[in-house]
Scaffold this motif. Structure first.
Motif, PDB file in Angstrom:
ATOM      1  N   GLU A 148       1.156  -1.374  -0.334  1.00  0.00           N
ATOM      2  CA  GLU A 148       0.593   0.644   0.069  1.00  0.00           C
ATOM      3  C   GLU A 148       1.289   1.485  -0.087  1.00  0.00           C
ATOM      4  O   GLU A 148      -0.035   2.185  -0.100  1.00  0.00           O
ATOM      5  N   SER A 149       2.260   0.869   0.142  1.00  0.00           N
ATOM      6  CA  SER A 149       2.976   2.373  -0.271  1.00  0.00           C
ATOM      7  C   SER A 149       3.255   2.277  -1.088  1.00  0.00           C
ATOM      8  O   SER A 149       4.951   2.005  -1.484  1.00  0.00           O
ATOM      9  N   SER A 150       3.702   3.186  -1.855  1.00  0.00           N
ATOM     10  CA  SER A 150       3.498   2.789  -3.453  1.00  0.00           C
ATOM     11  C   SER A 150       5.319   3.488  -3.288  1.00  0.00           C
ATOM     12  O   SER A 150       5.969   3.737  -4.274  1.00  0.00           O
ATOM     13  N   GLY A 151       5.076   5.172  -2.548  1.00  0.00           N
ATOM     14  CA  GLY A 151       6.375   5.487  -2.177  1.00  0.00           C
ATOM     15  C   GLY A 151       7.296   5.321  -2.403  1.00  0.00           C
ATOM     16  O   GLY A 151       8.364   4.554  -2.696  1.00  0.00           O
ATOM     17  N   ASP A 152       7.529   3.934  -0.889  1.00  0.00           N
ATOM     18  CA  ASP A 152       8.419   3.664  -0.673  1.00  0.00           C
ATOM     19  C   ASP A 152       8.733   2.106  -1.628  1.00  0.00           C
ATOM     20  O   ASP A 152       9.888   1.983  -1.669  1.00  0.00           O
ATOM     21  N   ILE A 153       8.253   2.316  -2.306  1.00  0.00           N
ATOM     22  CA  ILE A 153       8.482   1.190  -3.605  1.00  0.00           C
ATOM     23  C   ILE A 153       9.040   1.973  -4.390  1.00  0.00           C
ATOM     24  O   ILE A 153      10.171   1.116  -5.114  1.00  0.00           O
ATOM     25  N   LEU A 154       8.480   2.788  -4.801  1.00  0.00           N
ATOM     26  CA  LEU A 154       9.279   3.305  -6.566  1.00  0.00           C
ATOM     27  C   LEU A 154      11.031   4.057  -5.615  1.00  0.00           C
ATOM     28  O   LEU A 154      11.747   3.697  -6.308  1.00  0.00           O
ATOM     29  N   ALA A 155      11.338   4.255  -4.435  1.00  0.00           N
ATOM     30  CA  ALA A 155      12.310   4.348  -4.098  1.00  0.00           C
ATOM     31  C   ALA A 155      13.274   3.446  -4.129  1.00  0.00           C
ATOM     32  O   ALA A 155      14.641   2.926  -4.321  1.00  0.00           O
ATOM     33  N   ALA A 156      12.820   2.192  -4.031  1.00  0.00           N
ATOM     34  CA  ALA A 156      13.493   0.257  -4.737  1.00  0.00           C
ATOM     35  C   ALA A 156      14.051   0.213  -6.483  1.00  0.00           C
ATOM     36  O   ALA A 156      14.269  -0.588  -6.395  1.00  0.00           O
ATOM     37  N   ILE A 157      13.393   1.469  -6.831  1.00  0.00           N
ATOM     38  CA  ILE A 157      13.327   1.442  -8.529  1.00  0.00           C
ATOM     39  C   ILE A 157      14.901   0.797  -8.719  1.00  0.00           C
ATOM     40  O   ILE A 157      16.104   1.155  -8.258  1.00  0.00           O
ATOM     41  N   GLY A 158      14.938   0.177  -9.969  1.00  0.00           N
ATOM     42  CA  GLY A 158      16.077  -0.860 -10.216  1.00  0.00           C
ATOM     43  C   GLY A 158      16.712  -2.008  -9.637  1.00  0.00           C
ATOM     44  O   GLY A 158      17.683  -2.354  -9.143  1.00  0.00           O
ATOM     45  N   HIS A 159      15.448  -2.107  -7.890  1.00  0.00           N
ATOM     46  CA  HIS A 159      16.758  -2.659  -6.439  1.00  0.00           C
ATOM     47  C   HIS A 159      16.152  -4.049  -6.859  1.00  0.00           C
ATOM     48  O   HIS A 159      14.265  -4.257  -7.017  1.00  0.00           O
ATOM     49  N   PHE A 160      16.161  -5.273  -6.353  1.00  0.00           N
ATOM     50  CA  PHE A 160      15.488  -6.351  -6.225  1.00  0.00           C
ATOM     51  C   PHE A 160      14.253  -6.656  -4.834  1.00  0.00           C
ATOM     52  O   PHE A 160      15.742  -5.504  -4.018  1.00  0.00           O
ATOM     53  N   THR A 161      13.493  -6.828  -4.776  1.00  0.00           N
ATOM     54  CA  THR A 161      12.683  -6.093  -3.586  1.00  0.00           C
ATOM     55  C   THR A 161      11.684  -7.422  -3.122  1.00  0.00           C
ATOM     56  O   THR A 161      11.094  -7.567  -4.236  1.00  0.00           O
ATOM     57  N   VAL A 162      11.078  -7.149  -2.395  1.00  0.00           N
ATOM     58  CA  VAL A 162      10.348  -7.265  -0.961  1.00  0.00           C
ATOM     59  C   VAL A 162       8.879  -6.883  -1.378  1.00  0.00           C
ATOM     60  O   VAL A 162       9.310  -5.754  -0.855  1.00  0.00           O
ATOM     61  N   VAL A 163       7.799  -7.311  -2.482  1.00  0.00           N
ATOM     62  CA  VAL A 163       6.617  -6.566  -0.957  1.00  0.00           C
ATOM     63  C   VAL A 163       5.398  -7.717  -1.228  1.00  0.00           C
ATOM     64  O   VAL A 163       5.681  -8.677  -1.346  1.00  0.00           O
ATOM     65  N   GLU A 164       4.860  -7.526   0.168  1.00  0.00           N
ATOM     66  CA  GLU A 164       3.713  -7.740   0.750  1.00  0.00           C
ATOM     67  C   GLU A 164       2.452  -7.418   0.532  1.00  0.00           C
ATOM     68  O   GLU A 164       2.001  -5.383   1.316  1.00  0.00           O
ATOM     69  N   GLY A 165       0.873  -7.923  -0.139  1.00  0.00           N
ATOM     70  CA  GLY A 165       0.103  -6.999   0.429  1.00  0.00           C
ATOM     71  C   GLY A 165      -1.061  -7.414  -0.078  1.00  0.00           C
ATOM     72  O   GLY A 165      -0.896  -9.359  -0.556  1.00  0.00           O
ATOM     73  N   ARG A 166      -2.617  -7.259  -0.157  1.00  0.00           N
ATOM     74  CA  ARG A 166      -3.295  -8.466  -0.699  1.00  0.00           C
ATOM     75  C   ARG A 166      -3.891  -8.114  -1.529  1.00  0.00           C
ATOM     76  O   ARG A 166      -3.742  -6.180  -2.390  1.00  0.00           O
ATOM     77  N   VAL A 167      -3.766  -9.046  -2.649  1.00  0.00           N
ATOM     78  CA  VAL A 167      -4.429  -8.910  -3.971  1.00  0.00           C
ATOM     79  C   VAL A 167      -5.657  -7.479  -3.882  1.00  0.00           C
ATOM     80  O   VAL A 167      -6.629  -8.603  -3.670  1.00  0.00           O
ATOM     81  N   LEU A 168      -6.193  -7.017  -3.972  1.00  0.00           N
ATOM     82  CA  LEU A 168      -7.442  -6.166  -5.083  1.00  0.00           C
ATOM     83  C   LEU A 168      -7.917  -6.810  -5.704  1.00  0.00           C
ATOM     84  O   LEU A 168      -9.944  -7.134  -5.214  1.00  0.00           O
TER      85      LEU A 168
END
Length: 244
Positions: A148-168
């Motif tokens: 739900e925190s798009s800004g935090d995920i965008l800060a990781a552009i280009g990096h391997f990242t783990v994201v967790e949440g509910r598919v709406l």
């Protein structure tokens, strides 16, 4: 391919692959690669660094393998375009791969490009143990990004990242299926699956509609197409976390 969530059971054998050479580690280049005394550069297969380079990751690799004799295992020994040999690495006297040891310390993330069953099991359990114990990267509240925190995920552009949440919702547009974690399709986080690889997900019981309203964890390289995106190439990038 196996889904990380399906892995379990103690005592799984570590990565059992064909020997692809040996040597002594002369220097550690970064958290995921080192150089042997004969000049070969080796990249650790099956793991990714978490976000930006961590000094502790390089230090951990040095402590585990620096100056030691190692054996390399893998499906082939052909160097990549940068001249690096990707391999699972075992330090002399150890039954566990260097990758497993790094994951146990919370200094790496499991990659998604592993097919060998024992490797998937050993690496996934090592990562889960460190995550549960909040070791290394898992001690940080930002280790897993909130979908739900798009800004935090965008800060990781280009990096391997783990994201967790509910598919709406699940939406198909042309040859791409979107797993939407927010209601604004152009701004919020989404994971995408192309039509050509959809059969692999369906065969693994991960058809997109079955994921709707489920909590899942996805891993991969973050890109931006309006909102943040992770493209899913392999089944191992999805981990189903629980019921609806």
């Amino acid at each position: 391919m196996l889904v990380l969530a399906s892995v379990g059971g103690a005592g799984a054998a570590d990565c059992v692959l064909e020997p692809q050479g040996e040597g002594r580690v002369a220097s550690v280049i970064d958290a995921r690669s080192f150089r042997l005394e004969d000049g070969r550069e080796v990249r650790l297969a099956g793991i990714e660094r978490a976000g930006a380079e961590r000094a502790s990751g390089r230090a951990a690799l040095s402590a585990i393998a620096g100056g030691r004799d190692v054996t390399l295992h893998g499906e082939e020994d052909t160097p990549d375009r940068y001249g690096r040999q990707a391999a699972f690495v075992f330090a002399a006297g150890s039954d566990h791969s260097v990758q497993t040891e790094l994951l146990r310390r919370g200094e790496a993330l499991v990659s998604s490009d592993i097919a060998e069953k024992n490797c998937v099991s050993a690496l996934a359990m090592a990562e889960a143990g460190a995550r549960d114990a909040k070791l290394g990267i898992w001690a940080e509240s930002t280790a897993i990004k909130n979908a739900e925190s798009s800004g935090d995920i965008l800060a990781a552009i280009g990096h391997f990242t783990v994201v967790e949440g509910r598919v709406l919702s699940v939406r198909r547009a042309g040859a791409i299926t979107y797993l939407n974690f927010g209601r604004n399709w152009t701004r919020d986080f989404a994971a995408t699956i192309s039509r050509r690889i959809m059969p692999a997900f369906e065969s693994a019981g991960l058809g997109p509609k079955s994921l709707e309203n489920r909590r899942i964890r996805v891993r991969g390289i973050v890109s931006s197409r309006g909102g943040p995106r992770i493209e899913l190439f392999r089944v191992g990038q999805i981990e189903v976390l629980g019921g609806k």
